[in-house]
Enzyme design. Structure first.
Site, mmCIF file in Angstrom:
data_model
loop_
_atom_site.group_PDB
_atom_site.id
_atom_site.type_symbol
_atom_site.label_atom_id
_atom_site.label_comp_id
_atom_site.label_asym_id
_atom_site.label_seq_id
_atom_site.Cartn_x
_atom_site.Cartn_y
_atom_site.Cartn_z
ATOM 1 N N ALA A 52 4.795 -3.305 -0.814
ATOM 2 C CA ALA A 52 4.123 -4.586 -0.598
ATOM 3 C C ALA A 52 4.488 -5.635 -1.639
ATOM 4 C CB ALA A 52 2.608 -4.378 -0.596
ATOM 5 N N TYR A 53 5.016 -5.218 -2.774
ATOM 6 C CA TYR A 53 5.350 -6.176 -3.822
ATOM 7 C C TYR A 53 6.594 -6.958 -3.417
ATOM 8 C CZ TYR A 53 2.259 -3.273 -6.761
ATOM 9 O OH TYR A 53 1.195 -2.567 -7.277
ATOM 10 N N SER A 54 6.400 -8.226 -3.195
ATOM 11 C CA SER A 54 7.494 -9.115 -2.800
ATOM 12 C C SER A 54 8.234 -8.582 -1.565
ATOM 13 C CB SER A 54 8.485 -9.305 -3.960
ATOM 14 O OG SER A 54 9.419 -10.316 -3.682
ATOM 15 N N GLU A 55 7.450 -7.986 -0.639
ATOM 16 C CA GLU A 55 7.993 -7.473 0.620
ATOM 17 C C GLU A 55 9.192 -6.537 0.381
ATOM 18 O OE1 GLU A 55 8.810 -11.012 2.867
ATOM 19 O OE2 GLU A 55 6.729 -11.202 3.512
ATOM 20 N N GLY A 56 9.039 -5.668 -0.581
ATOM 21 C CA GLY A 56 10.104 -4.726 -0.912
ATOM 22 C C GLY A 56 11.033 -5.208 -2.008
#
Length: 302
Positions: A52-56
């Protein structure tokens, strides 16, 4: 740096871990590499990220660093999957995280949230398959309550699934909800505790004032959802008392807040975030600063 066994696993993790949430979101890859290099130099061996962090993007940055520095064998890599926690979703997430991290096995794969919409049996069965397929070494959870973890422990025992070996909750002078039940349960069941947000997403640094504007570019500006958690009467009361104690002792609020959480019993590792190497250094300095009885007793009732 201290090194501790994570619960019943054979993973040995540093007492300070590197939370990778800022990588690819608040700082670019080059700046992230500088922070990661400093963390490893200072003895940090636990690196925690999430899909979920920066969409991967965080996983990609961490994976590129691991490959470029050739240090995969020296570190523990942890990542997380978010909802929906269906079996198909978890299986796909494991494969995608492996690709982004450029590794053949994830040391610790965690459920990022509790998911009421998916049967717990389906979720745990998917985690069990990932471990038995050799893609994941151990599994854990994040942001779960003691009752939720207890349900999972019981179901794993009844069904023969691998059990959750760690939990990752927020923990700081303001957020202390884990103390009455989750921490004692983890101690009793030998479950590793990896806490995050020791500075309350920056709240305990003192940069925010009651009723004042939120500085642009800060965590509370980037993620406004943090504000209801900390921007409360109780939150600002604790902040003001921390500021007073820091002034009396001639220490920074950051040092005191970090020193407090790094010395809490029952915590295996504390994740720190960082946008520059100095953020790593201040955590190391806090760990090396003794928490004397007077400071501990005055912080305890906050």
């Amino acid at each position: 740096m201290q090194y501790r066994r994570l619960g019943r696993t054979d993973l040995e993790v540093s007492s300070i871990g590197m939370g990778c949430v800022t990588f690819g979101r608040e700082i670019d890859q080059a700046a992230s590499f500088v922070v990661l290099d400093r963390a490893l130099e200072q003895g940090i061996t636990l690196f925690d990220t999430a899909e979920a962090y920066s969409e991967g993007g965080s996983e990609i940055v961490l994976g590129n660093w691991l490959a470029d520095r050739r240090v995969r064998g020296r570190v523990v890599v942890a990542t997380k999957v978010t909802a929906p926690l269906t079996g198909q979703r978890i299986g796909r997430s494991v494969d995608e995280s492996l690709r982004r991290l450029q590794t053949d096995r994830i040391d610790l794969f965690q459920l990022h949230v509790w998911d009421d919409a998916v049967p717990l049996d389906e979720t745990l069965a998917a985690l069990d398959r990932a471990v038995r397929d050799g893609k994941v070494r151990y599994v854990g959870c994040s942001n779960w309550s003691a009752s939720q973890l207890g349900m999972a422990m019981l179901l794993s025992q009844q069904s023969g699934y691998v059990r959750l070996e760690s939990v990752q909750p927020p923990y700081n002078l303001v957020q202390r909800e884990i103390e009455p039940d989750l921490l004692p349960m983890c101690l009793d069941q030998q479950i590793g505790v990896i806490t995050y947000s020791p500075l309350g997403a920056g709240f305990l640094t003192g940069k925010y004032a009651r009723g004042g504007d939120v500085p642009r570019g800060t965590r509370f500006d980037v993620i406004p959802d943090h504000q209801p958690i900390y921007f409360t009467c109780d939150g600002f009361r604790i902040l003001e008392q921390l500021r007073q104690l820091a002034d009396e002792r001639g220490q920074s609020m950051v040092q005191l807040a970090l020193c407090w959480v790094l010395n809490r019993p029952g915590v295996t590792s504390v994740l720190i975030g960082g946008r520059k190497p100095e953020h790593v250094d201040q955590a190391i300095a806090a760990q090396q600063t003794p928490l004397d009885v007077d400071i501990r007793d005055r912080l305890e009732p906050l």
